[in-house]
Design a protein around this motif. Structure first.
Motif, mmCIF file in Angstrom:
data_model
loop_
_atom_site.group_PDB
_atom_site.id
_atom_site.type_symbol
_atom_site.label_atom_id
_atom_site.label_comp_id
_atom_site.label_asym_id
_atom_site.label_seq_id
_atom_site.Cartn_x
_atom_site.Cartn_y
_atom_site.Cartn_z
ATOM 1 N N ARG A 67 -1.814 -9.716 -2.453
ATOM 2 C CA ARG A 67 -2.431 -10.381 -1.307
ATOM 3 C C ARG A 67 -1.828 -9.856 -0.002
ATOM 4 N NH1 ARG A 67 -5.323 -14.919 -2.899
ATOM 5 N NH2 ARG A 67 -4.803 -15.784 -4.950
ATOM 6 N N GLY A 68 -2.610 -9.992 1.081
ATOM 7 C CA GLY A 68 -2.072 -9.721 2.395
ATOM 8 C C GLY A 68 -0.891 -10.640 2.676
ATOM 9 N N TRP A 69 0.027 -10.170 3.525
ATOM 10 C CA TRP A 69 1.219 -10.952 3.847
ATOM 11 C C TRP A 69 0.853 -12.340 4.344
ATOM 12 C CZ3 TRP A 69 6.167 -10.476 2.709
ATOM 13 C CH2 TRP A 69 7.102 -11.233 3.414
ATOM 14 N N TRP A 70 -0.203 -12.424 5.139
ATOM 15 C CA TRP A 70 -0.616 -13.696 5.722
ATOM 16 C C TRP A 70 -1.097 -14.670 4.651
ATOM 17 C CZ3 TRP A 70 -5.600 -15.779 5.440
ATOM 18 C CH2 TRP A 70 -6.581 -14.933 4.893
ATOM 19 N N ARG A 71 -1.494 -14.149 3.487
ATOM 20 C CA ARG A 71 -2.089 -14.970 2.427
ATOM 21 C C ARG A 71 -1.222 -14.953 1.166
ATOM 22 N NH1 ARG A 71 -6.418 -16.125 -1.055
ATOM 23 N NH2 ARG A 71 -8.191 -17.177 -0.077
ATOM 24 N N ARG A 72 0.069 -14.632 1.328
ATOM 25 C CA ARG A 72 0.933 -14.509 0.147
ATOM 26 C C ARG A 72 1.094 -15.828 -0.593
ATOM 27 N NH1 ARG A 72 3.702 -14.530 4.786
ATOM 28 N NH2 ARG A 72 5.653 -15.720 5.009
ATOM 29 N N ASN A 73 0.941 -16.936 0.090
ATOM 30 C CA ASN A 73 0.881 -18.241 -0.577
ATOM 31 C C ASN A 73 -0.566 -18.466 -1.002
ATOM 32 O OD1 ASN A 73 0.735 -20.921 -1.338
ATOM 33 N ND2 ASN A 73 1.973 -21.683 0.363
ATOM 34 N N PRO A 74 -0.847 -18.542 -2.302
ATOM 35 C CA PRO A 74 -2.251 -18.684 -2.745
ATOM 36 C C PRO A 74 -2.959 -19.905 -2.171
ATOM 37 C CG PRO A 74 -0.819 -18.149 -4.598
ATOM 38 C CD PRO A 74 0.088 -18.442 -3.432
ATOM 39 N N SER A 114 4.041 8.344 11.992
ATOM 40 C CA SER A 114 3.692 6.994 12.448
ATOM 41 C C SER A 114 4.918 6.155 12.775
ATOM 42 C CB SER A 114 2.878 6.270 11.367
ATOM 43 O OG SER A 114 1.763 7.011 10.955
ATOM 44 N N ALA A 115 6.044 6.461 12.135
ATOM 45 C CA ALA A 115 7.212 5.580 12.131
ATOM 46 C C ALA A 115 7.800 5.235 13.493
ATOM 47 C CB ALA A 115 8.294 6.183 11.235
ATOM 48 N N PRO A 116 7.790 6.123 14.504
ATOM 49 C CA PRO A 116 8.454 5.759 15.761
ATOM 50 C C PRO A 116 8.013 4.428 16.350
ATOM 51 C CG PRO A 116 8.029 8.100 15.755
ATOM 52 C CD PRO A 116 7.370 7.547 14.510
ATOM 53 N N LEU A 117 6.727 4.096 16.287
ATOM 54 C CA LEU A 117 6.257 2.820 16.827
ATOM 55 C C LEU A 117 6.945 1.650 16.145
ATOM 56 C CD1 LEU A 117 4.319 1.052 18.495
ATOM 57 C CD2 LEU A 117 2.604 1.390 16.701
ATOM 58 N N PHE A 118 7.110 1.728 14.839
ATOM 59 C CA PHE A 118 7.646 0.593 14.078
ATOM 60 C C PHE A 118 9.175 0.566 14.112
ATOM 61 C CE2 PHE A 118 3.555 2.041 12.471
ATOM 62 C CZ PHE A 118 2.800 0.973 12.931
ATOM 63 N N LEU A 119 9.799 1.736 14.163
ATOM 64 C CA LEU A 119 11.239 1.788 14.392
ATOM 65 C C LEU A 119 11.577 1.176 15.749
ATOM 66 C CD1 LEU A 119 11.867 5.416 13.100
ATOM 67 C CD2 LEU A 119 12.871 3.352 12.089
ATOM 68 N N LEU A 120 10.698 1.352 16.698
ATOM 69 C CA LEU A 120 10.909 0.841 18.052
ATOM 70 C C LEU A 120 10.790 -0.670 18.124
ATOM 71 C CD1 LEU A 120 11.258 1.516 21.114
ATOM 72 C CD2 LEU A 120 8.762 1.743 21.217
ATOM 73 N N TYR A 121 9.760 -1.247 17.446
ATOM 74 C CA TYR A 121 9.422 -2.647 17.672
ATOM 75 C C TYR A 121 9.682 -3.581 16.481
ATOM 76 C CZ TYR A 121 7.139 -1.325 22.054
ATOM 77 O OH TYR A 121 6.882 -0.859 23.325
ATOM 78 N N ASN A 122 9.730 -3.056 15.244
ATOM 79 C CA ASN A 122 9.976 -3.938 14.102
ATOM 80 C C ASN A 122 10.494 -3.111 12.934
ATOM 81 O OD1 ASN A 122 9.805 -5.600 11.771
ATOM 82 N ND2 ASN A 122 8.310 -6.909 12.786
ATOM 83 N N ASN A 123 11.812 -3.091 12.770
ATOM 84 C CA ASN A 123 12.415 -2.266 11.737
ATOM 85 C C ASN A 123 12.060 -2.741 10.330
ATOM 86 O OD1 ASN A 123 13.966 0.083 11.371
ATOM 87 N ND2 ASN A 123 15.785 -1.103 10.841
ATOM 88 N N GLU A 124 11.712 -4.014 10.178
ATOM 89 C CA GLU A 124 11.291 -4.510 8.868
ATOM 90 C C GLU A 124 9.998 -3.831 8.433
ATOM 91 O OE1 GLU A 124 11.441 -6.482 5.315
ATOM 92 O OE2 GLU A 124 12.991 -6.317 6.846
ATOM 93 N N GLY A 167 7.805 -10.150 -3.475
ATOM 94 C CA GLY A 167 7.710 -10.880 -2.225
ATOM 95 C C GLY A 167 8.203 -10.104 -1.025
ATOM 96 N N GLU A 168 8.513 -8.815 -1.214
ATOM 97 C CA GLU A 168 9.006 -7.991 -0.121
ATOM 98 C C GLU A 168 7.851 -7.487 0.736
ATOM 99 O OE1 GLU A 168 9.039 -5.177 -3.737
ATOM 100 O OE2 GLU A 168 8.395 -7.216 -3.248
ATOM 101 N N VAL A 169 8.165 -7.027 1.954
ATOM 102 C CA VAL A 169 7.137 -6.500 2.860
ATOM 103 C C VAL A 169 6.798 -5.073 2.464
ATOM 104 C CG1 VAL A 169 6.635 -5.798 5.228
ATOM 105 C CG2 VAL A 169 7.805 -7.963 4.805
ATOM 106 N N PHE A 170 5.525 -4.834 2.152
ATOM 107 C CA PHE A 170 4.978 -3.490 2.012
ATOM 108 C C PHE A 170 4.055 -3.257 3.211
ATOM 109 C CE2 PHE A 170 5.004 -2.724 -2.910
ATOM 110 C CZ PHE A 170 6.396 -2.682 -2.881
ATOM 111 N N PHE A 171 4.216 -2.119 3.862
ATOM 112 C CA PHE A 171 3.387 -1.776 5.020
ATOM 113 C C PHE A 171 2.652 -0.493 4.651
ATOM 114 C CE2 PHE A 171 3.397 -0.731 9.825
ATOM 115 C CZ PHE A 171 2.285 -1.531 10.047
ATOM 116 N N LEU A 172 1.423 -0.638 4.172
ATOM 117 C CA LEU A 172 0.690 0.444 3.522
ATOM 118 C C LEU A 172 -0.332 1.062 4.463
ATOM 119 C CD1 LEU A 172 0.314 -1.493 0.210
ATOM 120 C CD2 LEU A 172 1.411 0.740 0.364
#
Length: 832
Positions: free
Chosen positions: A440-447, A535-545, A511-516
């Motif tokens: 499921r999408g992260w937002w919907r990980r709780n069924p 792609s990574a510089p944007l996410f390294l900059l604003y959200n390392n998770e 339950g870990e974050v996958f960013f696909l």
């Protein structure tokens, strides 16, 4: 001596470039986007305007297929269209399989002459099978794996013959000929890869008759994929409305805002996708806001109502799939949703496809009116009354002819602006399949989570998010301008939503974050390592998770034993099916270097080595491969695979050296000084060898065997600077920069000496090697000019021609996250 002279020449060129840039900046307005982001969340929920004027054409999915949003404003009883344009609507005379399943006679053996005629009597028995005829095993058709196929389809056409324009809808791979009752309708070479409409000549339409008809097709496929399906359609007339006059459009990082004049009212329309990367729950939530504001321009009150419709194509792969609608209410919202009747969740994979499972939602405050129907009927009722029809609303039908809608009554509007908004969301039920497990999408990980619940939460946060997004947009622009100038800031805000929306945030098996990522208009791969790398510089900059989420599944693929090689996989499947690599060839040095470098970047941002410690055995295996085979690469592909195989690639060699050095730095952070010294020393020794072997006069060559005059962008060298590795002397980058400044074209620095095309993501990395702001801006300015001038009106493409700004390939890809590398440099250079 030569280097000193070159550096002097470089300085003169840089000063001239900077002076010209200052003049251009003083005169230029904000960059004109190639396409305008409206709704941007993930590879499926992504709607764009491909024209400067919002009413010039239907709105589109990033692939180019219409996903129609339409908006009409009614001012004192007069209606004006301000959003979208009705997509061409067609009625099936002979439907394709996407609208109605059918079977036909076929043969793979060449028939005798006359096979296309209605009265043909075959000498051999033809088989019977379902359409389409294809090698795509995810489709319910007849398997065809190459060579030729001949198809005869008998069809009964009832009722009066059509009077409107006729078109042949056709998907062919490769060369095709289509006949109706023995008359040639179309002969087409090559392949198209999707359904397209082809005009039927007037002379040929006479072949259509009431009763029995024969549609005959022949297609040949000497190589590659196979697909054949066709049908005959009548184009239906469209309702014409007056259009509001568009007066401005502004794109910022999270918002696109239009202004219009409609009668004596000024209308503003704001599309907000709250992609705030510091709020994981918010950025993962597939809900956008559309806000409508109206104000009188003559100090007199005016009655204003607004209609917004969303066609079922937002939830369908093709416009002819059957959709159905549902309605509901919560304590604060009324909503409608729309989705296909045949809910094949995760039922297809590929590049140029759209989602056809799950449900698109349109929600509005309870005071609004919501409903469903045919788009034309919804508009007609609104134009006449300012409301939706109370009865007779269609709840099922073809996707293009069924829509959900909301009407907002802004009341009598005076000089002070009055605002109301709606919410657009998408519930995809399950987002990806990961080695047989639907995730499921992260937002919907709780069924227990539902889209109506999430819409209610999004409504409660509307004011806060709108305020925060506006502040973030201003801060991003200011930071980017301070780091690299106005044109760099323009490019960053243009790239921001696109880079994020080419990914899906999902909850992994633990339950870990996958960013696909999806490799948009490249080959449709999911989780491609050499797409993650730029792609990574944007996410390294604003959200390392999220940056870690780009790497976890590749580590898991190796550590689970599914991937057994001593370098990383290229990908984990074809989006959205992540069941193992589907790309046909490995990129061993490329992917090993990428994973080691990005792990080092993640750890540097974290300020602690825990992430590397979790995967140390795997990193050790990968660096062992680079130590053995990385420095002088054999003939293989790199991330620039479109350029073909290349042996002894000097830029790829730099990547291997950076990977080895990154491992040494990680060992140092883990407290293993002996290993750190070993690998950092090895990297420096290799760098010395590299300089000797790659030197070619005033620059460094494309390959170690030094074809005369060859060169390439050494963009991989940027990590030596960002990670503080200090493996190469600074003079290497300075010499290359001096050379690059003399070899730019009007729309950018070519990727290398073999072609004049380029990759804009790599230009930004190359520019970041510069020590002087003027040099950085001199390399960025042509990329800005490309984005502003390109005639290819699609979401920003990263592979373009430097001579005329035309798209060579790719669009809407995540790799424009690479543009943020200059900002990342500033972050990494700031003491923690």
């Amino acid at each position: 001596m030569r280097l000193s002279l070159l550096l002097c020449q470089r300085s003169v060129l840089a000063v001239l470039s900077a002076a010209l840039l200052l003049v251009a900046t003083a005169q230029a307005q904000q960059v004109r986007p190639p396409a305008y982001p409206l709704i941007t969340h993930d590879p499926y929920f992504s709607i764009w305007a491909f024209n400067d004027t919002l009413t010039a054409a239907p709105t589109h999915h990033w692939t180019g297929q219409p996903q129609s949003l339409e908006g009409v404003v009614r001012v004192d009883g007069k209606a004006y269209q301000f959003l979208g344009k009705a997509a061409p609507s067609y009625r099936a005379i002979i439907p394709t399989v996407q609208e109605q399943p059918y079977s036909a006679h076929y043969t793979f053996k060449k028939p005798v002459e006359g096979w296309e005629q209605p009265n043909f009597a075959p000498a051999q028995r033809w088989a019977t099978g379902p359409a389409p005829f294809t090698d795509n095993t995810t489709l319910r058709g007849t398997t065809w794996t190459g060579g030729d196929v001949w198809v005869r389809r008998a069809v009964t056409v009832a009722g009066p013959l059509p009077k409107g324009k006729l078109s042949l809808m056709l998907w062919h791979d490769d060369d095709v000929e289509v006949y109706l009752n023995g008359v040639l309708l179309l002969k087409q070479t090559n392949y198209n890869g999707r359904y397209e409409y082809f005009t039927v000549p007037e002379s040929a339409r006479q072949a259509l008759r009431q009763g029995e008809n024969l549609l005959a097709m022949h297609c040949t496929s000497p190589q590659g994929g196979e697909h054949l399906d066709a049908g005959l359609y009548e184009e239906l007339p469209q309702q014409a409305l007056a259009t509001a006059t568009q007066t401005s459009v502004t794109v910022t990082a999270t918002q696109t805002t239009y202004s219009f004049t409609a009668g004596a009212v000024r209308l503003t329309v704001n599309f907000l996708s709250p992609l705030l990367l510091d709020e994981l729950e918010t950025v993962a939530r597939p809900v956008s806001y559309v806000t409508f504001g109206a104000a009188s321009t003559n100090n007199q009150p005016h009655a204003v109502q607004v209609l917004l419709t969303e066609a079922g194509t937002a939830a369908a792969n093709t416009p002819y799939q059957q959709v159905t609608t549902q309605a509901g209410r919560s304590t604060v919202l009324a909503w409608q949703n729309i989705g296909t009747k045949d809910q094949r969740v995760l039922g297809q994979a590929g590049d140029n496809v759209r989602i056809d499972w799950g449900y698109a939602y349109l929600a509005a405050p309870l005071a609004a009116q919501t409903g469903t129907g045919a788009p034309g009927a919804l508009k007609t009722a609104f134009v006449q009354s300012g409301k939706l029809a109370a009865a007779g609303m269609a709840t099922t039908g073809p996707a293009q002819r069924t829509a959900i809608a909301a009407v907002l009554d802004l009341g009598r509007v005076g000089p002070r602006a009055t605002e109301q908004h709606v919410l657009l969301g998408y519930d995809d039920l399950y987002s990806v399949q990961y080695f047989g497990q639907n995730l499921r999408g992260w937002w919907r990980r709780n069924p227990a989570t539902t889209m109506p619940n999430v819409l209610q939460t999004a409504e409660a946060e509307y004011a806060r998010l709108r305020k925060k997004c506006t502040a973030f947009d201003k801060q991003l622009y200011a930071d980017a301008q301070a780091a690299g100038g106005q044109q760099y800031a323009d490019l960053c805000q243009l790239a921001y939503r696109q880079a994020i929306a080419a990914h899906k945030i999902v909850a992994g098996p633990k339950g870990e974050v996958f960013f696909l990522s999806k490799e948009n208009f490249s080959n449709g791969s999911i989780g491609t390592v050499d797409i993650t790398y730029p792609s990574a510089p944007l996410f390294l900059l604003y959200n390392n998770e999220l940056a870690k989420g780009l790497l976890r599944f590749i580590f898991d693929y190796s550590e689970s034993g599914r991937w057994k090689k001593d370098f990383p996989a290229h990908d984990i499947g074809t989006y959205p099916l992540a069941n193992g690599q589907t790309y046909g060839e490995d990129m061993p040095v490329e992917e090993a270097g990428n994973m080691l470098i990005l792990t080092a970047a993640v750890v540097k941002i974290d300020g602690k080595p825990d992430f590397a410690r979790q995967h140390w055995a795997t990193l050790t295996k990968w660096v062992g491969f680079l130590k053995r085979d990385g420095f002088d690469p054999t003939s293989q592909l790199s991330t620039d695979d479109f350029a073909g195989h290349l042996a002894r690639n000097t830029n790829l060699s730099i990547k291997a050296i950076m990977g080895i050095a990154s491992y040494g730095q990680l060992a140092q952070q883990l407290g293993d000084q002996q290993t750190a010294t070993e690998y950092l020393t090895l990297a420096r020794d290799l760098a010395k060898r590299w300089q000797t072997m790659a030197q070619d006069g005033d620059h460094y060559a494309l390959t170690f065997d030094k074809p005369t005059g060859s060169w390439s962008q050494k963009y991989n060298l940027v990590w030596d600077k960002l990670l503080g590795l200090n493996i190469f002397p600074k003079e290497v980058a300075q010499q290359e920069l001096a050379f690059y400044l003399q070899h730019q074209q009007r729309y950018g620095l070519p990727l290398d000496s073999r072609k004049t095309y380029t990759k804009s993501d790599w230009i930004l990395w190359t520019a970041t090697l510069a020590e002087r702001d003027a040099d950085f801006q001199a390399l960025v300015a042509p990329v800005w000019q490309f984005a502003n001038d390109t005639p290819s009106r699609v979401p920003l493409n990263d592979w373009h021609e430097t001579t005329d700004a035309r798209q060579v390939g790719f669009q809407a890809r995540s790799v424009v996250g690479a543009y943020f590398i200059k900002l990342l440099e500033k972050k990494l250079a700031t003491p923690r």
